[in-house]
Design a protein around this motif. Structure first.
Motif, PDB file in Angstrom:
ATOM      1  N   HIS A   6       0.845  -1.203   0.000  1.00 19.38           N
ATOM      2  CA  HIS A   6       0.000   0.000   0.000  1.00 19.38           C
ATOM      3  C   HIS A   6       0.874   1.245   0.000  1.00 19.38           C
ATOM      4  CE1 HIS A   6      -4.137   1.654   1.440  1.00 19.38           C
ATOM      5  NE2 HIS A   6      -3.479   2.589   0.775  1.00 19.38           N
ATOM      6  N   HIS A   8       1.536   5.278  -2.044  1.00 20.03           N
ATOM      7  CA  HIS A   8       1.038   6.365  -2.901  1.00 20.03           C
ATOM      8  C   HIS A   8       2.225   7.124  -3.489  1.00 20.03           C
ATOM      9  CE1 HIS A   8      -3.165   5.687  -1.794  1.00 20.03           C
ATOM     10  NE2 HIS A   8      -2.699   5.315  -0.612  1.00 20.03           N
ATOM     11  N   GLU A  83      -5.561   1.389  -5.233  1.00 16.22           N
ATOM     12  CA  GLU A  83      -6.495   1.558  -4.107  1.00 16.22           C
ATOM     13  C   GLU A  83      -7.785   2.114  -4.686  1.00 16.22           C
ATOM     14  OE1 GLU A  83      -5.351   4.154  -0.832  1.00 16.22           O
ATOM     15  OE2 GLU A  83      -7.064   3.473   0.360  1.00 16.22           O
ATOM     16  N   HIS A 111     -13.894   5.474   1.970  1.00 12.36           N
ATOM     17  CA  HIS A 111     -13.445   6.788   2.462  1.00 12.36           C
ATOM     18  C   HIS A 111     -14.604   7.763   2.617  1.00 12.36           C
ATOM     19  CE1 HIS A 111      -9.527   5.616   0.229  1.00 12.36           C
ATOM     20  NE2 HIS A 111      -9.168   5.684   1.487  1.00 12.36           N
ATOM     21  N   HIS A 157      -7.471  -0.686   5.437  1.00 10.59           N
ATOM     22  CA  HIS A 157      -7.713  -0.023   6.727  1.00 10.59           C
ATOM     23  C   HIS A 157      -9.154  -0.213   7.232  1.00 10.59           C
ATOM     24  CE1 HIS A 157      -8.947   2.996   3.755  1.00 10.59           C
ATOM     25  NE2 HIS A 157      -7.703   3.339   3.496  1.00 10.59           N
ATOM     26  N   ASN A 193      -2.525  -2.327   8.183  1.00  8.73           N
ATOM     27  CA  ASN A 193      -2.114  -1.041   7.634  1.00  8.73           C
ATOM     28  C   ASN A 193      -1.533  -0.202   8.771  1.00  8.73           C
ATOM     29  OD1 ASN A 193      -2.485   1.835   7.009  1.00  8.73           O
ATOM     30  ND2 ASN A 193      -3.660   1.182   5.215  1.00  8.73           N
ATOM     31  N   ASP A 226       0.644   2.182   3.682  1.00  8.57           N
ATOM     32  CA  ASP A 226      -0.127   3.337   3.206  1.00  8.57           C
ATOM     33  C   ASP A 226       0.767   4.575   3.158  1.00  8.57           C
ATOM     34  OD1 ASP A 226      -2.361   4.643   2.242  1.00  8.57           O
ATOM     35  OD2 ASP A 226      -3.664   4.022   3.887  1.00  8.57           O
TER      36      ASP A 226
HETATM   37 ZN    ZN Z   1      -5.227   4.254   2.493  1.00  3.79          ZN
END
Ligand code: ZN
Ligand code: ZN
Ligand code: FE
Ligand code: FE
Length: 266
Positions: A6, A8, A83, A111, A157, A193, A226
């Motif tokens: 995970h 970004h 994701e 989210h 998560h 996570n 993450d």
């Molecule tokens: Zn995340």
């Protein structure tokens, strides 16, 4: 075998670093696999401030991940992940995008509850305006819906709703048991996570009480930081691996072209 599934980049507009910066960090740490799982582009400018757009995905992100996977293949395996948001009404669009792109795995995330981006610090005041127990119940119902959608491989998560430290008053055991049952029936994995440790709640996602239920349902585990900065790759994995020993028999699930297998995390 240790993986970070995970991560970004700066492309999501709330992270920093390039895909290569994350890969270099993973190599430096001696990881066996790194998964690139940027936030999915969405239709109709949905939450566009927190993600790349479709053009950037095809012109920048996807080619970067594929090219770097080749460049670094002697040092580690680079996995193509994403994701993906679960948001009612966008399922067909997401299904099409996932078919069009051959991912190694898809992380499914909740989210939003309705229009409320509940993990966004800008909207944290909404917690005070709502009943915390029904907020938790609505959140886990959304998690169950995301599992039932059949779109994703991994639940991200799983108790993100605790991010800012708001706790339910009611005992959530029944809600959580039902949620783990649905995740098990959907044949999905649960992600450990570590980013929660860097948030106000200062706890890994999910809590040990959830992991204990996941173990009862034999839900396999995956591992992710993450990271939104290259410095956070594999952050706090010693703590995550201790949980994998306790609740996952020391085994994690790895993915290749959306096929999975379990390996020892040691
Ligand atoms: Zn995340
Ligand atoms: Zn993010
Ligand atoms: Fe997320
Ligand atoms: Fe993420």
């Amino acid at each position: 075998m240790v993986v970070d599934y995970h991560t970004h980049t700066a492309l999501c507009k709330h992270g920093e670093g390039s895909v290569e910066d994350y890969i270099r960090k993973a190599v430096e740490l001696g990881l066996d696999e790194i998964g690139c799982s940027e936030h999915i582009p969405m239709p109709d400018k949905f939450d566009e401030v927190h993600r790349m757009d479709l053009a950037q995905y095809y012109s920048e992100y996807a080619p970067a991940v594929s090219g770097l996977a080749e460049k670094y293949k002697k040092q580690l395996t680079v996995r193509r992940g994403i994701e993906a948001d679960f948001f009612p009404g966008t399922e067909d669009w997401i299904r099409g995008f996932l078919i069009e792109n051959s991912f190694d795995y898809v992380i499914g995330s909740v989210h939003f509850l309705g229009k409320w981006g509940f993990d966004n610090p800008v909207f944290v005041h909404h917690y005070e305006e709502r009943n915390i127990d029904s907020t938790y119940e609505a959140y886990f119902e959304a998690i169950r819906e995301s599992a039932r959608s059949g779109l994703f491989d991994i639940i991200a998560h799983c108790d993100l709703i605790k991010k800012f430290g708001h706790r339910p008053r009611k005992d959530m055991k029944e809600v959580l048991t039902e949620t783990m049952k649905v995740i098990a029936d959907a044949n999905m994995c649960l992600e450990i996570n570590t980013s929660g440790l860097r948030k106000p709640v200062k706890e890994i996602y999910p809590a040990e009480s959830i992991l204990a239920l996941a173990k009862e349902f034999r839900i396999p585990l995956t591992l992710g930081s993450d990271a939104h900065s290259p410095d956070d790759v594999a952050r706090d994995f010693d703590k995550a691996i201790a949980l994998i020993d306790r609740y996952g028999g020391g085994r994690i699930t790895v993915f290749d072209q959306r096929n999975r297998r379990e390996v020892s995390v040691h």
